[in-house]
Design an enzyme around this catalytic site. Structure first.
Site, PDB file in Angstrom:
ATOM      1  N   TYR A 185       5.054   8.723   1.879  1.00  0.00           N
ATOM      2  CA  TYR A 185       6.073   9.477   1.162  1.00  0.00           C
ATOM      3  C   TYR A 185       6.659   8.659   0.025  1.00  0.00           C
ATOM      4  O   TYR A 185       6.435   7.444  -0.057  1.00  0.00           O
ATOM      5  CB  TYR A 185       7.190   9.938   2.110  1.00  0.00           C
ATOM      6  CG  TYR A 185       8.184   8.865   2.514  1.00  0.00           C
ATOM      7  CD1 TYR A 185       7.869   7.916   3.477  1.00  0.00           C
ATOM      8  CD2 TYR A 185       9.447   8.804   1.921  1.00  0.00           C
ATOM      9  CE1 TYR A 185       8.787   6.935   3.845  1.00  0.00           C
ATOM     10  CE2 TYR A 185      10.368   7.835   2.290  1.00  0.00           C
ATOM     11  CZ  TYR A 185      10.034   6.898   3.250  1.00  0.00           C
ATOM     12  OH  TYR A 185      10.939   5.930   3.607  1.00  0.00           O
ATOM     13  N   ARG A 192       3.197   2.932  -6.494  1.00  0.00           N
ATOM     14  CA  ARG A 192       3.381   2.562  -5.091  1.00  0.00           C
ATOM     15  C   ARG A 192       2.746   3.609  -4.180  1.00  0.00           C
ATOM     16  O   ARG A 192       2.138   3.273  -3.155  1.00  0.00           O
ATOM     17  CB  ARG A 192       4.868   2.390  -4.761  1.00  0.00           C
ATOM     18  CG  ARG A 192       5.083   1.912  -3.334  1.00  0.00           C
ATOM     19  CD  ARG A 192       6.509   1.517  -3.038  1.00  0.00           C
ATOM     20  NE  ARG A 192       7.416   2.651  -3.135  1.00  0.00           N
ATOM     21  CZ  ARG A 192       8.731   2.564  -3.028  1.00  0.00           C
ATOM     22  NH1 ARG A 192       9.306   1.381  -2.835  1.00  0.00           N
ATOM     23  NH2 ARG A 192       9.496   3.637  -3.127  1.00  0.00           N
ATOM     24  N   ARG A 194      -6.252  17.408  17.379  1.00  0.00           N
ATOM     25  CA  ARG A 194      -5.700  16.064  17.571  1.00  0.00           C
ATOM     26  C   ARG A 194      -6.709  15.051  18.122  1.00  0.00           C
ATOM     27  O   ARG A 194      -7.184  15.178  19.240  1.00  0.00           O
ATOM     28  CB  ARG A 194      -4.492  16.152  18.523  1.00  0.00           C
ATOM     29  CG  ARG A 194      -3.753  14.830  18.675  1.00  0.00           C
ATOM     30  CD  ARG A 194      -2.572  14.979  19.607  1.00  0.00           C
ATOM     31  NE  ARG A 194      -1.849  13.720  19.725  1.00  0.00           N
ATOM     32  CZ  ARG A 194      -2.205  12.729  20.549  1.00  0.00           C
ATOM     33  NH1 ARG A 194      -3.264  12.887  21.318  1.00  0.00           N
ATOM     34  NH2 ARG A 194      -1.511  11.615  20.606  1.00  0.00           N
ATOM     35  N   HIS A 243      -7.300  10.581  17.499  1.00  0.00           N
ATOM     36  CA  HIS A 243      -6.721   9.446  16.771  1.00  0.00           C
ATOM     37  C   HIS A 243      -7.521   9.073  15.529  1.00  0.00           C
ATOM     38  O   HIS A 243      -6.975   8.825  14.484  1.00  0.00           O
ATOM     39  CB  HIS A 243      -6.588   8.225  17.682  1.00  0.00           C
ATOM     40  CG  HIS A 243      -5.445   8.345  18.658  1.00  0.00           C
ATOM     41  ND1 HIS A 243      -5.390   9.337  19.594  1.00  0.00           N
ATOM     42  CD2 HIS A 243      -4.331   7.608  18.805  1.00  0.00           C
ATOM     43  CE1 HIS A 243      -4.279   9.212  20.297  1.00  0.00           C
ATOM     44  NE2 HIS A 243      -3.613   8.159  19.840  1.00  0.00           N
ATOM     45  N   LYS A 272       4.571   2.593   2.529  1.00  0.00           N
ATOM     46  CA  LYS A 272       5.661   3.574   2.699  1.00  0.00           C
ATOM     47  C   LYS A 272       5.157   4.740   3.541  1.00  0.00           C
ATOM     48  O   LYS A 272       4.831   5.816   3.022  1.00  0.00           O
ATOM     49  CB  LYS A 272       6.177   4.037   1.330  1.00  0.00           C
ATOM     50  CG  LYS A 272       7.610   4.550   1.369  1.00  0.00           C
ATOM     51  CD  LYS A 272       8.219   4.573  -0.002  1.00  0.00           C
ATOM     52  CE  LYS A 272       9.572   5.278  -0.067  1.00  0.00           C
ATOM     53  NZ  LYS A 272      10.630   4.666   0.709  1.00  0.00           N
ATOM     54  N   GLU A 275      14.688  -7.038   5.537  1.00  0.00           N
ATOM     55  CA  GLU A 275      15.266  -6.039   4.626  1.00  0.00           C
ATOM     56  C   GLU A 275      16.239  -5.174   5.412  1.00  0.00           C
ATOM     57  O   GLU A 275      16.547  -5.483   6.566  1.00  0.00           O
ATOM     58  CB  GLU A 275      14.153  -5.191   3.993  1.00  0.00           C
ATOM     59  CG  GLU A 275      13.319  -4.431   5.007  1.00  0.00           C
ATOM     60  CD  GLU A 275      12.210  -3.571   4.366  1.00  0.00           C
ATOM     61  OE1 GLU A 275      12.343  -3.198   3.195  1.00  0.00           O
ATOM     62  OE2 GLU A 275      11.238  -3.280   5.075  1.00  0.00           O
ATOM     63  N   LEU A 297       9.190  -3.462   2.520  1.00  0.00           N
ATOM     64  CA  LEU A 297       8.750  -2.504   1.508  1.00  0.00           C
ATOM     65  C   LEU A 297       9.194  -3.067   0.155  1.00  0.00           C
ATOM     66  O   LEU A 297      10.364  -3.434  -0.002  1.00  0.00           O
ATOM     67  CB  LEU A 297       9.416  -1.142   1.734  1.00  0.00           C
ATOM     68  CG  LEU A 297       8.988  -0.105   0.703  1.00  0.00           C
ATOM     69  CD1 LEU A 297       7.594   0.423   1.040  1.00  0.00           C
ATOM     70  CD2 LEU A 297       9.978   1.027   0.625  1.00  0.00           C
TER      71      LEU A 297
HETATM   72  N1  PDD Z   1      14.193   4.108   1.442  1.00  0.00           N
HETATM   73  N2  PDD Z   1      13.096  -0.791   2.323  1.00  0.00           N
HETATM   74  C1  PDD Z   1      13.045   0.287   3.119  1.00  0.00           C
HETATM   75  C2  PDD Z   1      12.708   0.094   4.559  1.00  0.00           C
HETATM   76  C3  PDD Z   1      13.288   1.574   2.597  1.00  0.00           C
HETATM   77  O1  PDD Z   1      13.207   2.650   3.394  1.00  0.00           O
HETATM   78  C4  PDD Z   1      13.617   1.711   1.222  1.00  0.00           C
HETATM   79  C5  PDD Z   1      13.868   3.049   0.591  1.00  0.00           C
HETATM   80  C6  PDD Z   1      13.685   0.549   0.433  1.00  0.00           C
HETATM   81  C7  PDD Z   1      14.034   0.604  -1.024  1.00  0.00           C
HETATM   82  O2  PDD Z   1      13.007   1.188  -1.786  1.00  0.00           O
HETATM   83  P1  PDD Z   1      13.324   1.897  -3.162  1.00  0.00           P
HETATM   84  O3  PDD Z   1      14.111   0.931  -3.984  1.00  0.00           O
HETATM   85  O4  PDD Z   1      11.986   2.175  -3.716  1.00  0.00           O
HETATM   86  O5  PDD Z   1      14.118   3.153  -2.862  1.00  0.00           O
HETATM   87  C8  PDD Z   1      13.402  -0.681   1.010  1.00  0.00           C
HETATM   88  C9  PDD Z   1      14.170   5.441   0.925  1.00  0.00           C
HETATM   89  C10 PDD Z   1      15.195   5.695  -0.123  1.00  0.00           C
HETATM   90  C11 PDD Z   1      14.190   6.433   2.075  1.00  0.00           C
HETATM   91  O6  PDD Z   1      13.473   6.202   3.038  1.00  0.00           O
HETATM   92  O7  PDD Z   1      14.881   7.453   1.985  1.00  0.00           O
END
Ligand code: PDD
Length: 286
Positions: free
Chosen positions: A32, A51, A99, A101, A146, A178, A202
């Site tokens: 996503y 990304r 379904r 895996h 992501k 993070e 991320l």
């Molecule tokens: N989240 N790290 C994690 C685990 C995140 O879920 C996000 C963003 C970031 C920051 O990424 P960016 O600067 O590209 O938004 C870092 C989004 C906003 C979400 O899951 O809604």
């Protein structure tokens, strides 16, 4: 939100249905992105698309169509919804199939859904700072992708919320990685420090942008690991994400970050960020 994007079609929210055997629903087998929209235009679009393409490659997931076409569709989606300021969230899964895996033998087209949410331009900003809580990072070892699998993030975020904090700052054996929804930076003796972009975090688009701003402002940067002790002894701390831009962290559990007020470098970066957003808005007016 009244109109959504489903593959290449625009539907009403009520018409959009997910198959119960969609692999995103059953396995979290998908990716996503969430983008900010200002004045009807997507901010930092190219970085988000790059990304997305990387996430797809890492999961060997074939996108239903190329990212240029996707960007055109998202643009239409924003227009269909008459959205000015807010977010676009979209996800792509490996599609619907009985379904199992392992990947489906024959490539199947992926399902794409999009949603948009109208917010005021600065609704999520907290310039006065937020409170965070330290939480164990129990996630898998490919946090750089992501993916839709966010259970580790969800549990950490809930844990922080139940402790009265706004965000969870995650650590693996005392090394800060993070936040549950954001990247984390500290400032020590004038230097900006943040976890390197590897498999443990991320690589946030806002993180990339803030590192560029720091460069522009002549603020020294170290992309290296740092400990929870360094975090607690930092001169400043802040988080970054698409939603919160640059938000000061003024308290971590019972501990104030320095004097419990947003730091100078944090404020400079936030101001520079806001100026760039203002410029983006001005440019989209012409
Ligand atoms: N989240 N790290 C994690 C685990 C995140 O879920 C996000 C963003 C970031 C920051 O990424 P960016 O600067 O590209 O938004 C870092 C989004 C906003 C979400 O899951 O809604």
């Amino acid at each position: 939100m009244s109109v959504i994007l489903y593959n290449d079609t625009f539907l009403t929210r009520e018409q959009g249905k997910v198959d119960m055997e969609d692999r995103g629903y059953q396995f979290g087998d998908g990716i996503y992105e969430a983008l900010r929209v200002y004045n009807g235009k997507m901010f930092l679009l190219d970085l988000h698309m790059k990304r997305l393409a990387r996430s797809a490659r890492e999961l060997r997931l074939t996108l239903p169509y190329d990212t240029d076409h996707l960007a055109e569709n998202l643009d239409k989606l924003i227009k269909e919804n008459k959205m000015e300021n807010g977010y676009v969230y979209f996800q792509i899964t490996r599609g619907a199939i009985a379904r199992k895996h392992r990947f489906p033998e024959k490539p199947i087209s992926c399902v794409l859904t999009g949603s948009v949410e109208e917010t005021s331009q600065d609704e999520d900003l907290h310039a006065e700072g937020i409170k965070a809580s330290l939480v164990d990072d129990i996630r898998w070892l490919r946090c750089d992708i992501k993916t839709l699998n966010l259970l580790g993030n969800v549990l950490a975020n809930q844990d922080a919320f139940e402790k009265g904090a706004d965000e969870a700052i995650l650590h693996r054996d005392g090394v800060v990685t993070e936040g549950s929804t954001c990247n984390v930076f500290i400032v020590k003796d004038g230097t900006l420090i943040t976890h390197p972009a590897n498999h443990f975090i991320l690589n946030g688009i806002t993180r990339i942008f803030v590192l560029e701003l720091a460069n522009r402002l002549g603020i020294p940067v170290e992309e290296r690991t740092y400990t929870t002790e360094e975090l607690l002894n930092a001169d400043e701390a802040f988080i970054t994400s698409t939603g919160v831009r640059v938000t000061p962290v003024v308290q971590i559990d019972d501990h104030l970050v320095r004097d419990g007020k947003p730091g100078q470098i944090t404020t400079r970066l936030l101001d520079a960020f806001n100026q760039d957003v203002d410029q983006f808005i001005t440019e989209t007016l012409v």
